[in-house]
Design an enzyme around this catalytic site. Structure first.
Site: not given
Ligand SMILES: Cc1cn([C@H]2C[C@H](O)[C@@H](COP(=O)(O)OP(=O)(O)O[C@H]3O[C@@H](C)[C@H](O)[C@@H](O)[C@H]3O)O2)c(=O)[nH]c1=O
Length: 369
Positions: A14, A16, A193, A250, A266, A268-270
């Site tokens: 998610y 990107d 993960y 989100q 995990r 970047e964004d979370s």
């Molecule tokens: C668990 C959960 C997360 N989210 C949101 C939070 C974040 O905006 C998003 C998850 O994104 P991330 O935390 O970044 O984790 P991620 O692992 O999903 O995303 C990435 O990480 C990057 C570093 C990589 O380059 C990408 O390719 C990708 O793997 O999902 C929700 O909206 N609802 C939920 O229930």
């Protein structure tokens, strides 16, 4: 009204689209520009934003024009600012049109977040196109004023504070999750993960002196949790209770982070949202080839723990390293918990400093002026 194009290819998961969607919404809401977000796969956006149609060629969501980015890229007007997220390479036809246009777009490559020192040196560097009269600039998010900063909406901290100080708002959120809260438990959100050390952590929570309630939005870690509860449909063992949640939108996920005592995040964004939540957190970093992510993890830890006594930081680092399998030391939850009073203090000071820094969107706008 200035026009911005943001291009996003979904590599996996998610993150990107999570970053670009958040930025697009913030630009529309706070900077009142017209934003067109090109995404090559809308399904993860539909998870983050349930109003999104997962196949629509074009749709307006929260004031953002969301366009499905397909191989046959259409001839469209040229925007004033073009953001290529995570080096996703904008279509050749569009690049040629940008070069030929009287509008001289500012072209930025929004990079991945890192706390490594080299980031400050590379932020804003130009990269002239080898063939066309175009220059792309690197834009690096980061934790210092010498970088592009972090995404933070102008009212995020006030919304967080209002939620964390208002039992009624929290009760409404528990009701939205369909869970009756229990007092005197440690509430933990778990997002990550696949992780081979998870069963050990679940066992430690099962045997913990303090009851542990885990809120588990659907993710790659869910099957492992499910295995742990084989033959136990209530998902309760000893002092551990797990509530399985759907993947939240989100904004609701932010509330989950604000609500919980500890957050496992995990990518970047979370990870960034957990920082803004102001609660202790554990980061599962996105694993990269040749363990390149170890340097990134250690750079963040060094930055975050710079003012923490060494015995506290050693225990804190050992736990994060075990969770990320940087070492083979057995995960020790109890020892990590002992670090929390000092960590909470540090987090408060450190996050308050970050809050004072200019956020990523404002740094982008500065770059465009
Ligand atoms: C668990 C959960 C997360 N989210 C949101 C939070 C974040 O905006 C998003 C998850 O994104 P991330 O935390 O970044 O984790 P991620 O692992 O999903 O995303 C990435 O990480 C990057 C570093 C990589 O380059 C990408 O390719 C990708 O793997 O999902 C929700 O909206 N609802 C939920 O229930």
């Amino acid at each position: 009204m200035p026009r911005w194009d943001i291009f996003c290819r979904v590599i996996d998961n998610y993150g990107d689209i999570a970053v670009t969607w958040r930025l697009a919404r913030q630009l529309v809401t706070e900077h009142h520009v017209s934003v067109r977000l090109w995404v090559d796969d809308l399904r993860p956006l539909a998870a983050l934003c349930p109003d999104a149609h997962p196949q629509a060629a074009s749709q307006i969501l929260s004031g953002v024009e969301v366009r499905l980015w397909t191989a046959d890229f259409p001839a469209v007007d040229i925007a004033d600012v073009v953001i290529e997220a995570f080096a996703c390479d904008i279509p050749d036809s569009h690049m040629n049109a940008m070069a030929a246009s009287p509008i001289k777009s500012l072209w930025l490559n929004l990079e991945y977040l890192s706390a490594e020192d080299w980031v400050a040196g590379c932020h804003n560097l130009p990269s002239p196109h080898p063939r066309l009269p175009l220059v792309k600039h690197f834009f690096f998010p980061g934790f210092t004023a010498q970088t592009g900063g972090l995404i933070k909406e102008y009212d995020l901290i006030s919304r967080r504070d209002a939620f964390q100080s208002d039992p009624k708002l929290q009760a409404e959120f528990w009701a939205q999750l369909n869970i009756t809260p229990v007092s005197d438990v440690l509430t933990i959100s778990l997002f990550g993960y696949e992780n081979p050390v998870l069963p050990s952590l679940l066992t430690q929570w099962e045997n913990s002196a303090t009851p542990v309630t885990v809120l588990l939005p659907d993710s790659k870690i869910t099957p492992l949790v499910s295995n742990f509860f084989t033959n136990n449909p209530t998902w309760q063992r000893g002092n551990l209770t797990v509530h399985r949640l759907p993947f939240l939108d989100q904004d609701s996920y932010d509330k989950l982070l604000w609500l919980c005592d500890i957050n496992f995040v995990r990518g970047e964004d979370s990870f960034v949202r957990a920082i803004w939540a102001g609660k202790p957190f554990v980061w599962h970093i996105y694993p990269q080839a040749d363990n390149a992510h170890h340097d990134k993890l250690n750079a963040f830890l060094a930055h975050f723990l710079s003012n923490v006594e060494s015995n506290v930081s050693t225990n804190f680092i050992t736990f994060w390293h075990s969770w990320n399998q940087v070492n083979s030391t057995e995960l020790n939850w109890h020892t990590w918990l002992t670090t929390l009073p000092a960590i909470q203090q540090q987090q408060l000071t450190w996050t308050n400093q970050l809050i004072m820094q200019q956020d990523l969107m404002r740094n982008l706008i500065t770059a465009t002026n």
